[in-house]
Every structure is written in C-alpha cells, then in structure tokens.
Motif scaffolding. Sequence first.
Motif, PDB file in Angstrom:
ATOM      1  N   THR A 113      -4.003   9.100  -2.666  1.00 26.32           N
ATOM      2  CA  THR A 113      -5.555   9.291  -2.230  1.00 26.32           C
ATOM      3  C   THR A 113      -5.800   7.715  -1.973  1.00 26.32           C
ATOM      4  OG1 THR A 113      -5.619  10.504  -4.287  1.00 26.32           O
ATOM      5  CG2 THR A 113      -7.483   9.266  -3.861  1.00 26.32           C
ATOM      6  N   ASN A 114      -5.377   6.630  -2.259  1.00 24.86           N
ATOM      7  CA  ASN A 114      -5.651   5.344  -2.017  1.00 24.86           C
ATOM      8  C   ASN A 114      -5.677   5.070  -0.515  1.00 24.86           C
ATOM      9  OD1 ASN A 114      -6.793   4.527  -4.348  1.00 24.86           O
ATOM     10  ND2 ASN A 114      -4.556   3.616  -5.030  1.00 24.86           N
ATOM     11  N   LYS A 121      -8.243   7.275   1.427  1.00 22.54           N
ATOM     12  CA  LYS A 121      -9.525   6.584   1.337  1.00 22.54           C
ATOM     13  C   LYS A 121      -9.568   5.487   2.482  1.00 22.54           C
ATOM     14  CE  LYS A 121     -10.747   7.505  -3.373  1.00 22.54           C
ATOM     15  NZ  LYS A 121     -11.130   6.830  -4.938  1.00 22.54           N
ATOM     16  N   GLY A 122      -8.577   4.615   2.528  1.00 21.09           N
ATOM     17  CA  GLY A 122      -8.444   3.517   3.685  1.00 21.09           C
ATOM     18  C   GLY A 122      -8.535   4.156   5.137  1.00 21.09           C
ATOM     19  N   VAL A 142       0.723  -1.198   0.084  1.00 20.01           N
ATOM     20  CA  VAL A 142       0.074  -0.190  -0.072  1.00 20.01           C
ATOM     21  C   VAL A 142       0.913   1.290  -0.109  1.00 20.01           C
ATOM     22  CG1 VAL A 142      -1.913   1.192   1.195  1.00 20.01           C
ATOM     23  CG2 VAL A 142      -1.742  -1.139   1.350  1.00 20.01           C
TER      24      VAL A 142
END
Length: 291
Positions: A127-128, A131-132, A109
């Motif tokens: 962003t990923n 978001k998590g 990640v």
Amino acid sequence: MPTIIIQPSSKDTALESGYPTSNRGRDPKLWIGRYYIGSSGKSVYRALIQFDLGILPPDSLIVEAILKLYINYTTNDSIPAYVTPFLIIDEWDENTATWNNAPNIDETVFGSTKAITSEGWYGWNITNIAKGWINGLYANNGVMLRTPEIQNLETKSFYSKDESINVSLRPILQLTYITGTPFTLNDRRFVKTKSFYVSQDEENYTDINDCSSYSKFTYFVYNTSENPVIIKLLISPGDDVWIEDSEEIVLDPGKTATLVPYFFSQYTKLSFKNKEIGKAANITVWFEAQV
C-alpha cells in the motif's frame, strides 16, 4: 469502497546470479530466492514486476494495494522463503534486464514480508509503495521481489504474465481506492538514518536519537540473518533513566517490524539481543522522523 483487479502485470522478469547476462523476460515461470551458494558456484534469483495503473479513475486515493502471485513450484517445502517487495528506482526493460544490469532499489521503501512454503496464492501488502506511485512521490518502476538470500534451497517460482495455459494464475495487483483531491504539506521535511547491528547474548542498544524537534517518528527493523532476535523500544526524558515503551518483540529471520512510541519522550533507542544463546542475528535499523 471500490476495488480494481489488474491482471496480468505489464512486465516481469527474473535475474539469476549464476547466469548474470541472461534475460528471463519471456519465461512463463519466474524464480525467487537462493538456490545454492558454495565453492562450486552460486545461483540466486530476484524477480522484477510492474503493473500499469492507468485503469484507475482520475483523483484516486489508494486505500490498500495487494500484490498476489501464484507459487507453482517450491524446491523444498520445509525451507520457507521470506520474500519482500522493494521499490525499484530505475527504469528497466523486461527483454534486456539481467543480473549484471539490474535496476537499483530503495531498501527503505518496502512492502510486507511473506514466508512462502508450499504452492498456492500469496499476497503482499504494498500500500505505501502504491500510494507513492499514485501521488507522484515515486516513479512507477514496479517492485523487486527478493529474500535475505541466506538459506540454500529456499527457491520458489511463480507464474509470470507470459504463462499461456493457467492464465487465471498470472500476477495480480488488487487495488482498493477512493476518489478525492489529494493535498500536500509544503513545509514537511523528513529525517532518515540507516544502521546495521549484530546481536549478542547480552542486551545491546542502537544509537540514541534526540526526538525533541520531531512531530512523529518510526523505527523499522529488518532481520537479515537466519536467527531470531529480540527487540524493544526504550525512551528517556534525559538520556539517563530509560523506560521500556514496548513489549519484547521476537523478530524472526527475514521479517520486518515497525516500532512507534506509545509515550512521547526526548530520547529514544532500541535494545536487541539473541533469542537463542550463541546464535547472533544481523539487523538493519531505519529511523525515520517528520519535522
């Protein structure tokens, strides 16, 4: 869509291999990268940084998250530092964190990689990761900033939250968001593998993946060496005839690429080879699929 600027970070510090028990939690400038590794010793730096997301309105959905740092000093402008933010798994204290007790990270990640050369503002898309944090998939322990650590004198420093003079140059997290009601898919399941390969002058291949039971999948390739490598996605209807499903991608040192199929087929693999004759590259390949 509204945007929120969070400045400064809630906590940050640097880890230094040359002083593995020293804490840098109050330093106004923090270092990243490999300064020197040789027979007389070593000095490698990694940075930890975390932001408080409590300012976001309830039921916010992240559209984009950009981490911004102001690079205030570079050891050598001609040697880029390929810096990548990785998700931190463990909790950490900026006043006690050291190289020896550094928190663990999830290397699958990560945000975008940025090549840092001269002084100025630089931004990383996380962003990923963000978001998590918002949807509860990951605990918000911040990110670790590090390079592949293969090049001497690549080190760069940035202003931390403790910078007292140039306060406008402290770390920033820029969040673009919408408000709504998130949803979950209760039956969703993921399959993930991680492999390591060394390229050669002739074309070689990763392990073959049977994708017949997957609804979607992605390859992530990270070049951890100092030499470029050429990669390509191949597909096959029966593990016998292979078809090129992507153009050749030149993956530079410290860079990450994602490959997804244009056409669906039962079997997939990646091909890889040296870009320059006799100059091998080390690559890490993640295969992630949704069932």
